[in-house]
Design a protein around this motif. Structure first.
Motif, PDB file in Angstrom:
ATOM      1  N   ASP A 385       0.596  -1.212   0.243  1.00  0.00           N
ATOM      2  CA  ASP A 385       0.313   0.059  -0.058  1.00  0.00           C
ATOM      3  C   ASP A 385       0.786   1.456  -0.513  1.00  0.00           C
ATOM      4  O   ASP A 385       0.413   2.225  -0.690  1.00  0.00           O
ATOM      5  CB  ASP A 385      -0.970  -0.037   0.965  1.00  0.00           C
ATOM      6  N   ARG A 386       1.378   1.576   0.569  1.00  0.00           N
ATOM      7  CA  ARG A 386       2.653   2.403   0.655  1.00  0.00           C
ATOM      8  C   ARG A 386       3.567   3.019  -0.747  1.00  0.00           C
ATOM      9  O   ARG A 386       3.630   3.718  -0.898  1.00  0.00           O
ATOM     10  CB  ARG A 386       3.731   2.144   2.090  1.00  0.00           C
ATOM     11  N   VAL A 387       4.032   1.179  -1.685  1.00  0.00           N
ATOM     12  CA  VAL A 387       4.484   1.677  -2.485  1.00  0.00           C
ATOM     13  C   VAL A 387       3.652   1.817  -3.861  1.00  0.00           C
ATOM     14  O   VAL A 387       3.625   3.159  -4.600  1.00  0.00           O
ATOM     15  CB  VAL A 387       4.576   0.134  -3.328  1.00  0.00           C
ATOM     16  N   PHE A 388       2.385   1.915  -3.441  1.00  0.00           N
ATOM     17  CA  PHE A 388       0.844   2.435  -4.763  1.00  0.00           C
ATOM     18  C   PHE A 388       0.765   3.683  -3.972  1.00  0.00           C
ATOM     19  O   PHE A 388       0.368   4.414  -4.641  1.00  0.00           O
ATOM     20  CB  PHE A 388       0.071   1.407  -4.463  1.00  0.00           C
ATOM     21  N   ARG A 389       0.840   3.567  -2.713  1.00  0.00           N
ATOM     22  CA  ARG A 389       0.454   5.588  -2.785  1.00  0.00           C
ATOM     23  C   ARG A 389       2.077   6.399  -2.607  1.00  0.00           C
ATOM     24  O   ARG A 389       1.280   7.994  -3.879  1.00  0.00           O
ATOM     25  CB  ARG A 389       0.152   5.570  -1.122  1.00  0.00           C
ATOM     26  N   ALA A 390       2.777   6.048  -3.181  1.00  0.00           N
ATOM     27  CA  ALA A 390       3.859   6.490  -3.435  1.00  0.00           C
ATOM     28  C   ALA A 390       3.867   7.338  -5.445  1.00  0.00           C
ATOM     29  O   ALA A 390       3.723   8.468  -6.203  1.00  0.00           O
ATOM     30  CB  ALA A 390       5.425   6.223  -3.580  1.00  0.00           C
ATOM     31  N   ILE A 397       2.390   9.849 -12.608  1.00  0.00           N
ATOM     32  CA  ILE A 397       1.944   8.176 -13.003  1.00  0.00           C
ATOM     33  C   ILE A 397       0.692   8.692 -12.277  1.00  0.00           C
ATOM     34  O   ILE A 397      -0.284   8.875 -13.379  1.00  0.00           O
ATOM     35  CB  ILE A 397       2.518   7.208 -11.926  1.00  0.00           C
ATOM     36  N   GLY A 398       0.495   8.925 -11.516  1.00  0.00           N
ATOM     37  CA  GLY A 398      -1.529   9.721 -11.054  1.00  0.00           C
ATOM     38  C   GLY A 398      -2.160   8.870 -11.057  1.00  0.00           C
ATOM     39  O   GLY A 398      -3.121   9.358 -10.435  1.00  0.00           O
ATOM     40  N   GLN A 399      -2.834   8.126 -12.712  1.00  0.00           N
ATOM     41  CA  GLN A 399      -4.216   7.194 -12.054  1.00  0.00           C
ATOM     42  C   GLN A 399      -3.625   5.985 -11.877  1.00  0.00           C
ATOM     43  O   GLN A 399      -2.517   4.915 -11.960  1.00  0.00           O
ATOM     44  CB  GLN A 399      -4.037   6.554 -13.590  1.00  0.00           C
ATOM     45  N   TYR A 400      -4.843   5.430 -10.868  1.00  0.00           N
ATOM     46  CA  TYR A 400      -4.907   4.347 -10.102  1.00  0.00           C
ATOM     47  C   TYR A 400      -4.943   3.197 -10.649  1.00  0.00           C
ATOM     48  O   TYR A 400      -4.003   2.419  -9.932  1.00  0.00           O
ATOM     49  CB  TYR A 400      -6.227   4.325  -9.388  1.00  0.00           C
ATOM     50  N   ALA A 401      -5.042   3.004 -12.290  1.00  0.00           N
ATOM     51  CA  ALA A 401      -4.356   1.768 -12.717  1.00  0.00           C
ATOM     52  C   ALA A 401      -2.950   1.570 -12.815  1.00  0.00           C
ATOM     53  O   ALA A 401      -3.067   0.912 -12.661  1.00  0.00           O
ATOM     54  CB  ALA A 401      -5.889   1.603 -13.913  1.00  0.00           C
ATOM     55  N   TYR A 402      -2.921   2.725 -13.413  1.00  0.00           N
ATOM     56  CA  TYR A 402      -1.241   2.906 -13.570  1.00  0.00           C
ATOM     57  C   TYR A 402      -0.797   2.530 -12.595  1.00  0.00           C
ATOM     58  O   TYR A 402       0.465   1.637 -12.119  1.00  0.00           O
ATOM     59  CB  TYR A 402      -0.962   4.348 -13.762  1.00  0.00           C
ATOM     60  N   ALA A 403      -0.747   2.827 -10.998  1.00  0.00           N
ATOM     61  CA  ALA A 403      -0.267   2.829  -9.997  1.00  0.00           C
ATOM     62  C   ALA A 403      -0.603   1.537  -9.755  1.00  0.00           C
ATOM     63  O   ALA A 403       0.826   1.031  -9.064  1.00  0.00           O
ATOM     64  CB  ALA A 403      -0.810   4.313  -9.169  1.00  0.00           C
ATOM     65  N   ASP A 404      -1.321   0.625  -9.992  1.00  0.00           N
ATOM     66  CA  ASP A 404      -1.963  -0.524  -9.636  1.00  0.00           C
ATOM     67  C   ASP A 404      -0.812  -1.885  -9.920  1.00  0.00           C
ATOM     68  O   ASP A 404      -0.042  -2.285  -9.660  1.00  0.00           O
ATOM     69  CB  ASP A 404      -3.023  -1.161  -9.452  1.00  0.00           C
ATOM     70  N   THR A 405      -0.651  -1.042 -11.296  1.00  0.00           N
ATOM     71  CA  THR A 405       0.022  -2.008 -12.007  1.00  0.00           C
ATOM     72  C   THR A 405       1.633  -2.162 -12.063  1.00  0.00           C
ATOM     73  O   THR A 405       2.428  -3.091 -12.441  1.00  0.00           O
ATOM     74  CB  THR A 405      -0.323  -2.227 -13.447  1.00  0.00           C
ATOM     75  N   LEU A 406       2.108  -0.868 -11.501  1.00  0.00           N
ATOM     76  CA  LEU A 406       3.081  -0.451 -11.519  1.00  0.00           C
ATOM     77  C   LEU A 406       3.786  -1.313 -10.075  1.00  0.00           C
ATOM     78  O   LEU A 406       4.625  -1.281 -10.255  1.00  0.00           O
ATOM     79  CB  LEU A 406       3.766   0.755 -11.567  1.00  0.00           C
TER      80      LEU A 406
END
Length: 421
Positions: A385-390, A397-406
């Motif tokens: 979750d901390r990685v996702f938040r960063a 990045i900024g988009q949740y779908a990209y952040a999830d995959t990354l």
């Protein structure tokens, strides 16, 4: 004076050693220790380092060791230039983010976060061992991402200063264009590490004449060409952004380019193989020309200048460094690490006052500062979750779908370096 380089087996080290040899009057090193776990590389680099010292008449002793504790024992200053995971990890940082259409780069975006997560715990362990060996030793960090790593060191109370070669590169470039010596050029350099702008170029110190408008008028095309940004953009901004701003100002264009050519990591890895073969030649006693393509130009001069000032020698009175904000930029937290001109002495750096920053730059700086805070939290405490938040906080990045995959890709590619994964 004893100076230790952690990551001394880097193929870049001969550039640093050459600077130490040439500038020995500024920084009189009696013992230079190169520390690296890669024994074979270290021996090749150490051999060339000794030949460089001998050719240039430097009387200092060069020691190579894989024993970190022995290497930092009694050191007055410790330079950090390590790469956790080597060029193989960098290759990954530069490739998997592209699958989401995000820039792949070793210090910016998702790749930069991956490097921070691998690096911060290792650097903090090294710094603690330096502190046990000599609590008064200065740590000079050149390890990327410099802003995040330096903030981690300062938060733990270490005597640390971050250093980057972007500013000194601009200083040298502008001096050549103006027909003056580099010492005559003072930069109004403001921002975060790898997110900076030259808002003024002054002659004869911080109160000198600002010749940036003249530079842009007469040499804007050449400066823009070096940055790979359009001349019209520099004219509209009236400042010179660092070349890292191209990842923000031309993100999609950069992604298209990166998808069509070999990664920088692959280029550097091939170059390193050639350099190590050269270093093994006992007749070689100077840095080879190929090293200029390796990156890190002028770092040796910047490192000597900074170390000399911190250790009470004859360094320049003002230098661009990474240090705590402490109110310098009022729109950022005091414990943010900024990259600005500072007065540097044995007590450390004191940032010089900065004129009000245009919202165009202040806004991006505030955004990236928030990301860096979350990135450091992820590096120190771990967790998906901390990685996702960063990643979600990063403006590239900024988009949740990209952040999830990354997030999933970052963890998968770095699991061996993440104690919590």
């Amino acid at each position: 004076m004893k100076l230790t380089v952690v990551g001394g087996g880097s193929t870049y080290t001969p550039e640093l050693v050459d600077g130490f040899a040439r500038l020995r009057d500024t920084l009189p090193i009696e013992e230079l220790v190169l520390v690296d776990p890669a024994a074979e590389r270290l021996e090749l680099v150490g051999g060339l380092a000794r030949r460089i010292f001998a050719k240039q008449g430097h009387g200092g002793r060069i020691v190579t060791t894989s024993d970190l504790d022995a290497g930092v024992e009694g050191a007055d200053a410790v330079l950090l230039q390590l790469r956790v995971g080597g060029q193989a990890a960098r290759e990954q940082d530069e490739t998997w983010p592209l699958e989401c259409g995000c820039v792949g780069q070793e210090t910016t975006g998702a790749g930069g976060l991956a490097k921070a997560l691998r690096t911060v715990p290792v650097v903090l362990d090294i710094a603690e061992r330096v502190r046990r060996a000599n609590p008064r030793a200065w740590i000079i960090d050149f390890t990327n991402p410099v802003g995040i790593v330096t903030r981690a060191l300062l938060q733990e109370g270490h005597r640390a200063v971050g250093l980057c070669n972007v500013a000194i590169g601009f200083q040298r470039k502008f001096a050549a264009l103006l027909g003056v010596t580099p010492d005559e050029v003072h930069l109004d350099h403001v921002g975060l590490n790898h997110l900076t702008w030259e808002t003024g170029v002054r002659l004869a110190g911080p109160e000198g004449e600002n010749v940036l408008p003249k530079l842009l008028a007469e040499h804007g095309e050449a400066i823009a060409g070096d940055l790979r940004l359009p001349r019209v953009l520099l004219d509209r901004l009236g400042v010179v952004p660092s070349y890292y701003l191209r990842y923000y100002y031309a993100h999609d264009e950069v992604v298209r380019e990166l998808r069509t050519k070999p990664s920088r990591a692959a280029e550097v890895a091939a170059m390193e193989r050639q350099l190590l073969e050269m270093y093994g030649d006992p007749a070689l006693d100077e840095k080879p020309a190929l090293l200029a393509k390796r990156g890190g130009a002028y770092y040796s001069e910047a490192a000597v200048d900074l170390a000399a000032s911190l250790l009470g020698g004859g360094g320049s009175p003002y230098q661009v460094v990474n240090a705590y904000n402490k109110g310098t930029l009022p729109f950022l937290p005091d414990d943010a690490v900024i990259e600005v001109q500072a007065a540097v002495g044995p007590q450390g750096p004191t940032p010089l006052p900065v004129p009000e920053v245009d919202p165009l730059y202040a806004g991006l700086m505030a955004n990236v500062t928030a990301y860096e805070e979350l990135a450091l939290e992820a590096a120190l405490r771990g967790g998906r979750d901390r990685v996702f938040r960063a990643l979600l906080a990063h403006p590239l990045i900024g988009q949740y779908a990209y952040a999830d995959t990354l997030t999933d890709q970052l963890i998968a590619h770095n699991r061996e370096h993440l104690a919590w994964a």
